[in-house]
Structure formats: structure tokens, C-alpha cells
Design a protein around this motif. Structure first.
Motif, short mmCIF file in Angstrom:
data_model
loop_
_atom_site.label_atom_id
_atom_site.label_comp_id
_atom_site.label_asym_id
_atom_site.label_seq_id
_atom_site.Cartn_x
_atom_site.Cartn_y
_atom_site.Cartn_z
N GLU A 248 0.84 -1.22 0.00
CA GLU A 248 0.00 0.00 0.00
C GLU A 248 0.86 1.25 0.00
O GLU A 248 0.60 2.21 -0.73
CB GLU A 248 -0.87 0.03 1.26
CG GLU A 248 -2.18 -0.71 1.10
CD GLU A 248 -2.86 -0.90 2.46
OE1 GLU A 248 -2.76 0.01 3.32
OE2 GLU A 248 -3.47 -1.96 2.65
N ALA A 249 1.88 1.25 0.85
CA ALA A 249 2.75 2.44 0.96
C ALA A 249 3.50 2.67 -0.35
O ALA A 249 3.66 3.81 -0.80
CB ALA A 249 3.72 2.26 2.12
N ARG B 211 1.17 4.11 -3.01
CA ARG B 211 0.93 5.53 -2.72
C ARG B 211 2.15 6.35 -3.14
O ARG B 211 2.03 7.41 -3.75
CB ARG B 211 0.65 5.70 -1.22
CG ARG B 211 -0.37 6.79 -0.92
CD ARG B 211 -0.72 6.85 0.57
NE ARG B 211 -1.02 5.57 1.16
CZ ARG B 211 -0.36 5.04 2.21
NH1 ARG B 211 0.64 5.70 2.78
NH2 ARG B 211 -0.71 3.87 2.70
N TYR B 212 3.33 5.86 -2.82
CA TYR B 212 4.56 6.60 -3.12
C TYR B 212 4.73 6.79 -4.63
O TYR B 212 5.04 7.89 -5.10
CB TYR B 212 5.78 5.86 -2.54
CG TYR B 212 7.07 6.56 -2.84
CD1 TYR B 212 7.50 7.63 -2.06
CD2 TYR B 212 7.85 6.19 -3.94
CE1 TYR B 212 8.67 8.30 -2.36
CE2 TYR B 212 9.02 6.86 -4.25
CZ TYR B 212 9.43 7.91 -3.45
OH TYR B 212 10.58 8.58 -3.77
N GLY C 87 2.36 6.48 -6.88
CA GLY C 87 1.21 7.16 -7.46
C GLY C 87 0.40 6.26 -8.37
O GLY C 87 -0.07 6.67 -9.43
N LYS D 76 -2.60 2.73 -8.28
CA LYS D 76 -3.63 2.11 -7.44
C LYS D 76 -3.12 0.84 -6.76
O LYS D 76 -3.51 0.54 -5.65
CB LYS D 76 -4.85 1.76 -8.30
CG LYS D 76 -5.66 2.98 -8.72
CD LYS D 76 -7.00 2.52 -9.28
CE LYS D 76 -7.69 3.67 -9.98
NZ LYS D 76 -8.37 3.25 -11.20
N SER E 72 4.74 4.68 -12.81
CA SER E 72 3.31 5.03 -12.85
C SER E 72 2.91 5.50 -14.24
O SER E 72 1.77 5.91 -14.46
CB SER E 72 3.00 6.14 -11.84
OG SER E 72 3.54 7.37 -12.29
N THR F 105 3.99 -2.36 -10.15
CA THR F 105 3.04 -1.27 -9.91
C THR F 105 2.14 -1.11 -11.13
O THR F 105 2.61 -1.23 -12.27
CB THR F 105 3.80 0.06 -9.67
OG1 THR F 105 4.76 0.26 -10.73
CG2 THR F 105 4.54 0.03 -8.34
N ASP G 87 -2.08 0.58 -12.49
CA ASP G 87 -3.42 1.10 -12.20
C ASP G 87 -4.49 0.13 -12.66
O ASP G 87 -5.68 0.35 -12.45
CB ASP G 87 -3.63 2.45 -12.93
CG ASP G 87 -3.02 3.59 -12.16
OD1 ASP G 87 -3.03 3.56 -10.91
OD2 ASP G 87 -2.49 4.52 -12.81
#
Ligand SMILES: Cc1ncc(COP(=O)(O)O)c(C=O)c1O
Length: 384
Positions: free
Chosen positions: A49-50, A53-54, A56, A58, A179, A204, A206
Motif C-alpha cells: 500500500e505504501a 501511494r509513493y 502514485g 492504485k 506510474s 506497480t 493502475d
């Protein structure tokens, strides 16, 4: 940080790089070890999760290496035997191996010498009927030309997998690498800008379907504990490593700032030396993270000997481009000359010390040695 680090002979006065493990990381590891499931424990999901978020995005799915992150990413995107994956020969071998691991074929295109990353014009020329994925590498922590590569991918209906294994936190026009393409892949091998104190990786994206497929593939192909929907792998990140990764991630921006500051000092002290090429600095919203500080010279081997004999660790990333590795020569018949820029990079590159623990005095010492080498033309008389 000790002034002199003793390791091997001659005495190492300036280490090339060292992972940093502090008390909080040791404590986090201990807590996880004593209180969590050792596999897929709470820290794994917190780290994911972290990290998402870092960067950018989902979704972030951890794996046991960057190599497996790349392979699983390709499978999750539906890359099939016979497909072509277009990448750069100037990288670690995993950037191309991932294609072979899924039965696809790596196809190479040469680099742009201004960034050492995949040249979009060369990539366009190297496209085939079977190309499914473009896989740029943010080499040495410098973002590839993502706008042009994303435009090309969109025009041709291709997917983009960013190999961000050397570029945690690097920024391309306001966005973190990992991202921008359909999927990003990271490595936490101990020499990277952040580690999990061992091998580890992260995917990573989306795209929910890709995230779900990747999470299943790294967990033996499971959909739930007793149900297997895919032919998967045991490629999970261990809980203790994830707990360390969580703390490392919190240090990452500070460490990257330290790397940038050290890079600035190198640029200042090494500019204007004839015969020495300094790394790309980034411009137009491109902020590299200097995973490595790679200089280039025709006298690379002599300079390397000179630095090593004076206690400065240095290394070559990489002595051979991927296409000239024995296995690639054997499989595809490469002979040399196919990708002249990547070959030139490999012939002339030298990684000099770069990590957040370097002191200004150490950087000055390295620069003085380099200056002396060029001033006195030390390559001519051989190096002691
Ligand atoms: C550009 C690049 N791709 C892929 C990898 C593979 O990562 P790992 O060593 O975690 O398998 C690495 C790092 O070693 C790398 O530098």
C-alpha cells in the motif's frame, strides 16, 4: 559513517555503494519476525500500500525479485509465446530474460547517448508485426523518454512495461517512474536506492485485472488458498523483508536528495576535464535519482585500475550489452556492431562511488584522483 571502511585489499577508502540498515529497520524486522505470519504477513500488504501511494498508482504487488516482477508482469499482461518484447541491450540481463522466461522473444533497439535509455526513433524502427510490449529501462536512475515511447505504444496499440529497477523515486514530468506505463517493475536488491535487506521486487499498475493476475501468479497461481486459477510461482516477498522495506521507503526521498547533492558535487568538480563524459543531469521535468554515477572515457580500464589502486571502489555497469552475452549470441547469433551506441557505452563506462553515506571529503578525493589521471595522462605509462 566511518571515514575508512576496511574491506579486502587494498584498503577501501571510498566504497562504491553500501546498503543502509538502521536501528528502526532492525526493530521492524524483529517485530515482524515475532508477531506476524512469515509469508504474506501484515507488513507485506502495508508495504505494498505504501509503495503504491509513493509511486502514485492504485496497486503494488510485491515479489521476491525484480527479475520475477518483470516476468510476472509480462504474464499478467497476457504476453504469449511468439510475442516480441522490445527493449534496450544496455541493461542488466533480466530486462531481456523476462521475455524468454515467458516464451516470448526479446527484440533490441539502440539507446539515445544523451540518456543511455531506449531511443524512441530506434524503437520505432525495431517494431515487428509481433511486438506486444515496449520495455524501456530507466538506466542508472535516469528516466527514459516516456512521452515519445508512450505515444509510439499508443499509435501501435502496444503495452509499456517500465523497468524501474534502478530508479525508485525518479520523476518524469511530474510523475514518478513506474506510474507512466501500463506496468512498472522495481528491484530491492541490496545495491538499489532502497532495499528490503535481501532480494525483493515490486510490480506497480493502475490496472485492476493486471494487479489481480500478478498477485495470483506470485502466490502459486492461487485465487484463494486451495484454488489455483493459473500456473503460478512461489515468488512472494517475505514478511520480514517487507517490514524492512516499509522503513526503507520512508528514507527514500531523503536518500535520493543526498544522491542528487553528491551528483552536483561531482558535476562541479569534474566538469571541463577533456576526455571525460559526465552522466545526463536531467532537464525539462526529468529528475534522475543517480542509482549509479556513470562516467565515460576511452581510458576506462586504466582509470579503473588507478582508482582501485588508490582505494576507490568502482565498477562497470555493464561490461557487455545484453545481446553480446554468450547466451544471447548463441540463441540469436549476435556478433557485435548491431547496436553500436550500447556497445560504446559498455566499452567506456565506469561507475564511481555513489550512495547516500558518501562524505564530501570522499567525493573530493575521488575527483582529485580522476583529475590527476587526466592531467598527467596516466593511461600512457600504465597504472601501478
Ligand atoms: C535494470 C534492471 N532490471 C532488472 C533487474 C533485476 O532485479 P533483481 O536483481 O531484483 O532480480 C535489475 C537489478 O538487478 C536491474 O538493474
Amino acid at each position: 559513517m566511518p571515514e575508512l571502511v576496511r574491506q579486502g585489499k587494498p584498503e577501501v577508502r571510498v566504497p562504491l555503494m553500501r546498503p543502509i540498515i538502521d536501528e528502526e529497520m532492525v526493530e521492524a524486522a524483529l517485530q515482524a519476525l515475532q508477531n506476524e505470519r512469515l509469508v504474506l504477513g501484515e507488513s507485506v500488504f502495508k508495504f505494498e500500500e505504501a509503495f503504491a501511494r509513493y509511486v502514485g498508482v492504485k496497486y503494488a504487488i510485491s515479489t521476491n525479485s525484480g527479475t520475477n516482477a518483470l516476468q510476472i508482469a509480462l504474464l499478467a499482461l497476457g504476453v504469449k509465446p511468439g510475442d516480441h518484447v522490445l527493449t534496450t541491450p544496455a541493461s542488466f540481463v533480466a530486462s531481456a530474460n523476462c521475455a524468454l522466461h515467458v516464451g516470448a522473444e526479446p527484440v533490441f533497439a539502440d539507446i539515445d547517448m544523451r540518456t543511455y535509455t531506449l531511443d524512441p526513433a530506434e524503437a520505432r524502427r525495431a517494431l515487428t508485426e509481433r511486438t506486444k510490449v515496449i520495455l524501456p529501462v530507466h538506466l542508472y536512475g535516469h528516466p527514459a523518454d516516456m512521452d515519445a515511447l508512450m505515444d509510439l505504444a499508443e499509435e501501435k496499440g502496444l503495452l509499456v512495461v517500465e523497468d524501474a529497477c534502478q530508479a525508485h523515486g525518479a520523476v518524469y514530468k511530474g510523475r514518478k517512474v513506474g506510474s507512466i506505463g501500463h506496468v512498472g517493475c522495481f528491484s530491492f536488491y541490496p545495491s538499489k536506492n532502497m532495499t528490503v535487506a535481501g532480494d525483493g521486487g515490486m510490480i506497480t499498475t493502475d490496472d485492476e485485472e493486471v494487479a489481480e493476475a500478478a498477485a495470483s501468479l506470485r502466490n502459486c497461481g492461487r485465487s484463494d488458498w486451495y484454488t489455483f486459477e493459473r500456473v503460478g510461482f512461489t515468488a512472494r516477498l517475505n514478511t520480514v523483508n517487507a517490514a524492512i522495506g516499509l522503513v526503507q521507503l520512508r528514507r527514500l526521498d531523503k536518500w535520493n536528495e543526498a544522491r542528487r547533492r553528491i551528483a552536483e558535487l561531482y558535476y562541479k568538480l569534474l566538469s571541463g576535464i577533456e576526455g571525460l563524459v559526465l552522466p545526463p543531469r536531467g532537464d525539462g521535468g526529468v529528475r534522475p535519482v543517480y542509482h549509479l554515477f556513470v562516467i565515460r572515457t576511452e581510458h576506462r580500464d586504466a582509470l579503473r585500475e588507478w582508482l582501485l589502486s588508490n582505494g576507490v571502489e568502482c565498477a562497470i555497469h555493464y561490461p557487455l550489452p545484453i545481446h553480446l552475452q554468450p547466451i544471447y549470441r548463441r540463441l540469436f547469433g549476435f556478433r557485435g556492431g548491431e547496436f553500436p551506441r550500447a556497445e560504446e557505452l559498455c566499452r567506456t563506462c565506469l561507475s564511481i562511488p555513489m550512495w547516500p553515506g558518501l562524505t564530501d571529503d570522499q567525493v573530493r578525493y575521488v575527483c582529485e584522483l580522476i583529475e590527476e589521471f587526466f592531467d598527467k595522462g596516466l593511461w600512457r605509462r600504465g597504472v601501478p
